[in-house]
Design a protein around this motif. Structure first.
Motif, PDB file in Angstrom:
ATOM      1  N   TYR A 622       0.865  -1.182   0.000  1.00 54.30           N
ATOM      2  CA  TYR A 622       0.000   0.000   0.000  1.00 54.30           C
ATOM      3  C   TYR A 622       0.896   1.225   0.000  1.00 54.30           C
ATOM      4  O   TYR A 622       1.611   1.479   0.978  1.00 54.30           O
ATOM      5  N   CYS A 625       1.451   3.627   3.053  1.00 54.09           N
ATOM      6  CA  CYS A 625       2.262   3.301   4.217  1.00 54.09           C
ATOM      7  C   CYS A 625       3.628   3.962   4.095  1.00 54.09           C
ATOM      8  O   CYS A 625       4.259   3.933   3.033  1.00 54.09           O
ATOM      9  N   SER A 630      -1.783   8.629   5.693  1.00 55.41           N
ATOM     10  CA  SER A 630      -2.295   7.389   5.119  1.00 55.41           C
ATOM     11  C   SER A 630      -3.806   7.484   5.138  1.00 55.41           C
ATOM     12  O   SER A 630      -4.437   7.332   6.181  1.00 55.41           O
ATOM     13  N   SER A 654       1.822  -4.747   9.333  1.00 53.27           N
ATOM     14  CA  SER A 654       2.220  -3.341   9.436  1.00 53.27           C
ATOM     15  C   SER A 654       1.409  -2.456   8.498  1.00 53.27           C
ATOM     16  O   SER A 654       1.381  -1.238   8.669  1.00 53.27           O
ATOM     17  N   ARG A 655       0.747  -3.048   7.499  1.00 51.77           N
ATOM     18  CA  ARG A 655      -0.073  -2.267   6.577  1.00 51.77           C
ATOM     19  C   ARG A 655      -1.527  -2.174   7.047  1.00 51.77           C
ATOM     20  O   ARG A 655      -2.357  -1.558   6.381  1.00 51.77           O
ATOM     21  N   LYS A 765      -5.316   1.792   6.414  1.00 49.48           N
ATOM     22  CA  LYS A 765      -4.534   2.883   6.981  1.00 49.48           C
ATOM     23  C   LYS A 765      -3.367   2.308   7.765  1.00 49.48           C
ATOM     24  O   LYS A 765      -3.487   1.261   8.397  1.00 49.48           O
ATOM     25  N   CYS A 766      -2.236   2.996   7.688  1.00 47.81           N
ATOM     26  CA  CYS A 766      -1.035   2.550   8.391  1.00 47.81           C
ATOM     27  C   CYS A 766      -0.616   3.636   9.369  1.00 47.81           C
ATOM     28  O   CYS A 766      -0.587   4.819   9.022  1.00 47.81           O
TER      29      CYS A 766
END
Length: 767
Positions: A622, A625, A630, A654-655, A765-766
């Motif tokens: 993504y 990120c 984000s 993490s994403r 969203k990150c």
């Protein structure tokens, strides 16, 4: 030119004997007068995979870009087979031209090789190298195991490749012809065919009926050029023989894999002929070699099967390389067929042509005998027709016994179960190779890499990068010396890696510097992904091949190097680091699931693929990120699925860690396709791929737009660690393949039956 000469010429193209050098200037100059290219220890591997890779290279030539399957097959034979040469302005290197020539031109060489003579150290044996036919009297030392040229290794038996292409080449270009029409310009044969001569011991009525049947029999070109031609030639020579032969087909042979490291280094013969098949040695001496070796039979059967079925496919939109690659895979050609149509099933498929094969073999054997030996009565009495019938029956009996035995021992169990959908990883491989070690250690390590690359799906939308980096003492840095780029040919990679002299390369290896360069490389790739707004990329794997060195660095201690590995795995958790070595000191870096250390053994390449590479999913990314904002906007990934396989994709945790309402939508772009989509979440582990399925759905069941929806609320809540989400896509079991190709873009489609799909997400969203 009489029609018979055309058909006989086509047949003999499948049984080429070595020709004098002066009549073939182009190939002779490149492949026989150039000793560097001719050297038997410096040739490309004789494999179907390499042949397909080289055909792809020809297909990309401007002059050949729009050739259909028939034109491509015919022009390859005319340009590279030892008979029927023509000039085509193809911009190919000398080694490629000669590799195509050697793989498509069938001949036998029964000159005794240096390694067959005790105490002989003449590696090239140039003064003894003469190719001879099966019916000549040698005036030199004979080999106990003659070499058969013009054959290639496949997982489904060694194949005479020229005959495979011959079936396709004549399928669309040569008319069928009656036997009687072949001899219109030979009055004595015409008189014989039309006469009612009574010969002693003949039954006039029976033989006249045989003549009439023979006169009206139609020879079909693609039968004559493939398996019927093989069997007919054997029968014709048997009928003309004074003593006859008990063994009319065979033999088989074994592959040798030869490697030479540098011009003046000792010759090494590797034990794994599968990795680099170089020469095919027959099991029997020349006197016992028939006119239908097992490789010729395999090639003849395959050429016939493809010639019969090619008309059922839309050949205008297919490439020859695609047909061959599907046919010689464990799933076969899936277009317009309700059963596995491929080399893995050749002996079951050929049963359907038993009656026609008998008729064609009889007619072709009769024509070959009369053309070659005239109307002389066979040496063992009887009439020509009766003697031919006896020989053909004997040949066919041995042939069908061979087919039944082959069914029981090999190919019947090698086709993939249609309900089995194994992973199809698309992995870019980065190899860092330390050249310190003995020649044998380096050779074993190289074979590990070659074996691994042979198992990858090299294609524009598959594995499209295999980079090899080595140390260079002149610049004290790592230099990319091999990058497949657009080659997509594992045979070409093996040729470069195993046949290149690395003596000028530094033996020093600095692991600290190598790790720093690996980090910089993937930081650049991450920036590229953001700039291009990519939704996903191939999986990435870093492979350190260190045959004997310890983990050392000129300015970094062991603790610092351990920290570098740990930091890399934290920052790039979806990229595994693999260490193949004989030194146990490298085990200290294999402390996480994404770091694996293995010892160098002959099966290490297979283990690396089975235990790690096969389980590496597509990296779903993504671009938002890592940015200051984000925003959760839509992002899309478009992939290609080969029917009969499963594509796995992974979004790392993490994403997901800033998402609240996360939605994935998976859709097949072809409205007629039905995909099964499954998803699940578990801790990242490259030793395990099959998701613990939280759910599955079929695109055909979706109410709107045939999409499968995956909805996750608060995927990283306090009560659950932010595990990755895995998504798998495969063709539903009730889906039947299209009768026509659905993937036609040559720049992206590896196979014409690939299905395009997309994965779109929103709300990601990150933090």
């Amino acid at each position: 030119m009489p029609i018979l000469a055309i058909l006989i010429g086509l047949l003999y193209l499948s049984h080429v004997e070595a020709q004098p050098a002066w009549v073939r200037e182009d190939l002779m100059e490149n492949c026989y007068f150039n000793w560097t290219v001719r050297d038997r220890f410096q040739r490309m591997p004789m494999t179907m995979g390499n042949l397909i890779g080289l055909i792809k290279k020809v297909e990309r030539q401007p002059i050949a870009y729009y050739w259909d399957v028939f034109t491509m097959a015919a022009n390859l034979l005319r340009r590279f087979q030892i008979d029927g040469l023509q000039f085509l302005p193809l911009n190919l290197g000398g080694s490629i031209i000669c590799a195509l020539h050697w793989m498509l031109s069938h001949s036998l060489n029964d000159t005794r090789r240096p390694e067959e003579v005790e105490g002989c150290h003449d590696r090239d044996g140039r003064h003894k190298r003469h190719a001879k036919g099966r019916n000549t009297t040698p005036d030199y030392e004979k080999s106990f195991h003659p070499l058969e040229y013009g054959v290639v290794y496949t997982d489904y038996g060694t194949v005479a490749a020229g005959q495979v292409l011959m079936g396709l080449a004549v399928r669309d270009r040569v008319a069928n012809v009656k036997v009687a029409d072949l001899f219109r310009d030979k009055s004595e044969i015409v008189k014989y065919l039309n006469s009612e001569i009574k010969m002693e011991g003949w039954n006039p009525i029976r033989n006249n009926e045989q003549r009439e049947r023979m006169q009206s029999t139609v020879i079909t070109a693609y039968y004559a050029a493939t398996i019927a031609g093989d069997l007919a030639k054997t029968a014709a020579y048997d009928a003309a023989s004074a003593n006859g032969s008990q063994q009319l087909i065979g033999p088989s042979g074994t592959w040798n894999s030869l490697t030479r490291m540098g011009e003046h280094e000792q010759v090494n013969e590797t034990s794994s002929s599968r990795l680099y098949p170089s020469e095919y040695a027959l099991a029997d001496e020349m006197d016992r070699v028939s006119h239908a070796t097992h490789a010729e039979l395999y090639g003849g059967i395959d050429g016939l099967l493809l010639a019969v079925r090619i008309k059922d496919w839309n050949s205008c939109s297919l490439k020859l390389s695609q047909i061959l690659e599907m046919y010689y895979s464990d799933r076969g050609v899936s277009l317009n067929t309700d059963r596995v149509f491929g080399a893995c099933n050749r002996f079951n498929l050929t049963e359907a042509y038993r009656a026609e094969l008998s008729s064609q073999t009889h007619a072709m054997a009769y024509a070959l005998y009369v053309e070659s030996f005239g109307l002389l009565r066979p040496p063992r009495g009887s009439s020509i027709i009766s003697r031919i019938n006896e020989s053909v029956q004997k040949v066919l009996q041995q042939y069908w016994a061979f087919v039944e035995q082959s069914k029981a021992t090999s190919c019947g169990t090698m086709c993939r179960d249609s309900k089995n959908h194994p992973p199809a990883p698309n992995v870019d491989l980065y190899v860092i190779f330390d050249m310190d070690g003995s020649e044998q250690e380096l050779l074993e390590a190289k074979e590990v890499v070659v074996d691994l690359v042979n198992r990858l799906n090299l294609a524009p939308m598959g594995t499209n990068r295999v980079a090899l980096n080595i140390s260079d003492n002149r610049r004290n840095t790592s230099t990319s010396v091999f990058d497949l780029g657009q080659e997509f040919n594992p045979g070409g990679f093996a040729f470069k890696l195993l046949k290149t002299d690395f003596r000028n390369v530094s033996s020093s290896f600095d692991f600290g510097d190598a790790m720093a360069q690996v980090r910089r490389r993937f930081q650049e790739e991450r920036k590229f992904e953001r700039d291009q707004n990519l939704g996903g990329t191939n999986g990435k794997v870093v492979l350190f091949v260190v045959p004997s060195s310890k983990p050392e660095s000129s300015d970094k201690g062991v603790g610092t190097m351990e920290n570098m590995v740990r930091d890399f795995t934290n920052d790039f958790p979806e990229i595994p680091l693999l260490f193949v070595t004989k030194d146990a000191g490298w085990d200290r870096f294999a402390k996480t699931p994404t770091c694996v250390a293995m010892r160098v053994f002959r099966n290490t390449g297979e283990r690396l693929y089975r235990d790690v590479i096969e389980n590496v999913p597509t990296r779903m990314v993504y671009p938002g990120c890592g940015q200051s904002i984000s925003d959760g906007k839509d992002n899309i990934f478009i992939g290609l699925l080969v029917p009969g396989t499963t594509r796995y994709m992974m979004y790392h945790g993490s994403r997901l860690n800033g998402s609240e309402n996360l939605v994935f939508k998976v859709k097949a772009h072809d409205s007629t396709s039905n995909l099964t989509v499954c998803w699940g979440r578990y801790v990242l582990d490259f030793g395990r791929l099959q998701p613990e399925e939280d759910g599955c759905g079929n695109t055909s069941d979706a109410k709107r737009d045939k999409k499968v929806m995956i909805e996750l609320k608060h995927p990283c809540s306090r009560n659950r660690e932010c595990d990755p989400i895995y998504i798998s896509v495969r063709v539903a079991n009730d889906f039947h393949p299209s009768k026509e190709p659905v993937c036609l873009d040559a720049a992206t489609c590896h196979f014409p039956d690939q299905i395009q799909y997309s994965v779109r997400h929103s709300g990601m969203k990150c933090k």
